[in-house]
Design an enzyme around this catalytic site. Structure first.
Site: not given
Length: 275
Positions: A2-3, A154
């Site tokens: 589940p997000e 990043k």
């Protein structure tokens, strides 16, 4: 797993079911769900009242009287449901909070990956896994400038970067694939190479996508159910996730699926640009 939209939907559906109920007894059929001493957990929560439920990213924060909070992470397949106390136990029920009114909240988890941690209310962002998380979509802290700054450092692909919970908290595989398709960014694009205008679009699309998914009660593609046992509806709106080999809804090109750091990733090879 589940997000954020699914966990928020669980929060919204669970709260009216258990708010103001008092815990009469706690049963741990699988004590390892509790991260600390299980007996101490049972002792401290027994007799407490459910005050409210908050959420941060994928964590549920069940607020109790006595300034205590149960920090609950559903992991892959954790579910909560309210039942009558005499309801037969399901083989995957692992924790039960029996209330004084004869009902009980049960935590069910096929894989037993979910965890609960009892902390003093207000310390959850210091003493739990929440301390390692970045900011949430649609929060005041999640600005275009914030995203620009975090991505600039990043030097890895944007798919993996967005799955990094220390950057944007609450995003998972489904919504990262969807937002990259929406923003026309190839998942293997270097995060630090994205132009500012693309980052601005990505920021706005993350916010709008998550808001829409919450409005639609989340996405059910495997076993996710809310606290009422209902599925989400956002799966009917997915553009790429689960649609490998189908024509892109934007350009008609056949969608492809690859592995990115071990995660299945579906995208359009034509209209998602590599940076």
């Amino acid at each position: 797993m589940p997000e954020m939209p699914e966990v928020e939907t669980v929060r919204r559906t669970l709260l009216p079911l258990i708010k103001d109920k008092t815990i009469a007894e706690v049963t741990l059929w699988y004590p390892k769900i509790i991260t600390e001493d299980a007996a101490d957990f049972v002792k401290r929560v027994t007799g407490k009242k459910i005050m409210t439920i908050d959420r941060y990213a994928k964590f549920l924060l069940i607020r109790l009287s006595g300034n205590l909070t149960i920090v609950s992470h559903l992991r892959m397949e954790g579910k909560y449901r309210l039942v009558a106390i005499d309801t037969a136990k399901d083989k995957h029920d692992h924790v039960q909070f029996a209330f004084t009114d004869g009902t009980a909240l049960r935590y069910n988890d096929v894989r037993k990956f979910g965890r609960m941690q009892l902390v003093e209310t207000g310390t959850e962002k210091v003493v739990t896994g929440i301390s390692k998380l970045g900011v949430e979509p649609n929060s005041a802290e999640f600005t275009t400038a914030y995203l620009q700054e975090r991505l600039s450092h990043k030097h890895k692909n944007i798919k993996s970067t967005l799955l990094d919970q220390s950057i944007v908290a609450g995003l998972g595989n489904i919504y990262v694939d969807e937002v990259l398709w929406q923003t026309k960014i190839h998942p293997l694009s270097l995060a630090s190479n994205l132009p500012q205008e693309k980052i601005a679009q990505l920021h706005d699309n993350i916010n709008s996508l998550i808001a829409l998914a919450i409005e639609q009660h989340g996405t059910t593609v495997h076993t996710y159910l809310d606290a009422n046992g209902q599925t989400g509806a956002f799966q009917t709106m997915l553009k790429v996730y689960g649609h490998r080999g189908e024509p892109c809804q934007r350009c008609g090109t056949k969608l492809e699926k690859i592995k990115v750091n071990g995660r299945g990733t579906t995208f359009c090879p034509n209209c998602q640009v590599t940076y």
